[in-house]
Enzyme design. Structure first.
Site, mmCIF file in Angstrom:
data_model
loop_
_atom_site.group_PDB
_atom_site.id
_atom_site.type_symbol
_atom_site.label_atom_id
_atom_site.label_comp_id
_atom_site.label_asym_id
_atom_site.label_seq_id
_atom_site.Cartn_x
_atom_site.Cartn_y
_atom_site.Cartn_z
ATOM 1 N N SER A 87 0.809 -1.222 0.000
ATOM 2 C CA SER A 87 0.000 0.000 0.000
ATOM 3 C C SER A 87 0.842 1.271 0.000
ATOM 4 O O SER A 87 0.385 2.321 0.448
ATOM 5 C CB SER A 87 -0.957 0.006 1.196
ATOM 6 O OG SER A 87 -1.762 -1.162 1.204
ATOM 7 N N ARG A 88 2.077 1.162 -0.467
ATOM 8 C CA ARG A 88 3.007 2.292 -0.516
ATOM 9 C C ARG A 88 3.356 2.846 0.868
ATOM 10 O O ARG A 88 3.865 3.953 0.990
ATOM 11 C CB ARG A 88 2.453 3.427 -1.406
ATOM 12 C CG ARG A 88 2.357 3.041 -2.884
ATOM 13 C CD ARG A 88 3.738 2.727 -3.435
ATOM 14 N NE ARG A 88 3.744 2.511 -4.873
ATOM 15 C CZ ARG A 88 3.728 1.318 -5.460
ATOM 16 N NH1 ARG A 88 3.638 0.218 -4.722
ATOM 17 N NH2 ARG A 88 3.787 1.208 -6.772
ATOM 18 N N LEU A 89 3.114 2.075 1.917
ATOM 19 C CA LEU A 89 3.517 2.467 3.265
ATOM 20 C C LEU A 89 4.912 1.908 3.539
ATOM 21 O O LEU A 89 5.122 1.052 4.409
ATOM 22 C CB LEU A 89 2.502 1.976 4.300
ATOM 23 C CG LEU A 89 1.117 2.603 4.193
ATOM 24 C CD1 LEU A 89 0.167 1.991 5.215
ATOM 25 C CD2 LEU A 89 1.196 4.120 4.392
#
Length: 217
Positions: free
Chosen positions: A194-196
């Site tokens: 999630s691009r975290l």
């Protein structure tokens, strides 16, 4: 470029999921942490794990970058070898600071390193030069790196000239040797879902101690 092509490029994405990086898992010293990740890249057979982007800044303030190969790293810094008269050599003379980037795609990792750059000792440059394959040593003599040349034939003629003059024992030319980047900032980036992403930043304080903190992705 067509709209459909633009859209297809915009849709290219991967949800990273291989690993994580926490403050607890990372070493207190960034050189130790880099060594761990570098060893894992070698063990994973990442293509050219020793390749890094080197960014420099010219006298006009404009940045430039290229891929070079790291040849050594230790508590002193990160070392590579090149022609001092090349574009990067002139830029480092004007602004002795650089930025390195390792991107190990297969491991979903990046390492960014910034700091001051200095030349290594004459002895270090000599030792590495004489460890290189003969053809690479002759090539370093034959090529005036980054300078224009009218044809490939002329370049190869310069190589033959060096070969005839020096044979199997070419000396290290004065314009060729090593640089070492002395890091004051090192960031480790681990891709996450999630691009975290995980980003752990090390900065060198005024007392010569490394401080560590997490950055938001």
């Amino acid at each position: 470029m067509s709209q459909s092509k633009d859209q297809s490029i915009a849709d290219l994405r991967i949800d990273y999921s291989q690993a994580s990086l926490s403050e607890a898992d990372s070493a207190a010293d960034p050189i130790t942490q880099f060594g761990k990740w570098f060893d894992e890249a070698i063990q994973a057979e990442v293509p050219e794990a020793n390749a890094m982007s080197l960014a420099t800044v010219g006298p006009n303030g404009r940045p430039s970058s290229r891929i070079v190969l790291i040849k050594q790293f230790d508590e002193r810094g990160f070392t590579w070898f090149t022609n001092f008269e090349s574009r990067k050599g002139h830029e480092l003379l004007a602004h002795p600071y650089g930025a390195l980037l390792f991107h190990w795609v297969a491991l979903e990792r990046q390492v960014r390193i910034e700091g001051r750059v200095e030349r290594v000792s004459e002895n270090e440059s000599d030792a590495y030069f004489h460890s290189r394959p003969l053809r690479s040593r002759l090539g370093a003599i034959a090529s005036a790196q980054s300078q224009p040349i009218s044809s490939r034939d002329l370049l190869e003629a310069e190589y033959v000239k060096a070969e005839q003059e020096f044979g199997d024992h070419p000396p290290r030319p004065n314009h060729w040797g090593g640089y070492r980047l002395l890091p004051d900032t090192v960031e480790f980036w681990q891709g996450r879902r999630s691009r975290l992403h995980d980003r752990i930043l090390y900065t060198l304080d005024a007392d010569g101690n490394w401080q560590r903190q997490r950055l938001q992705p």
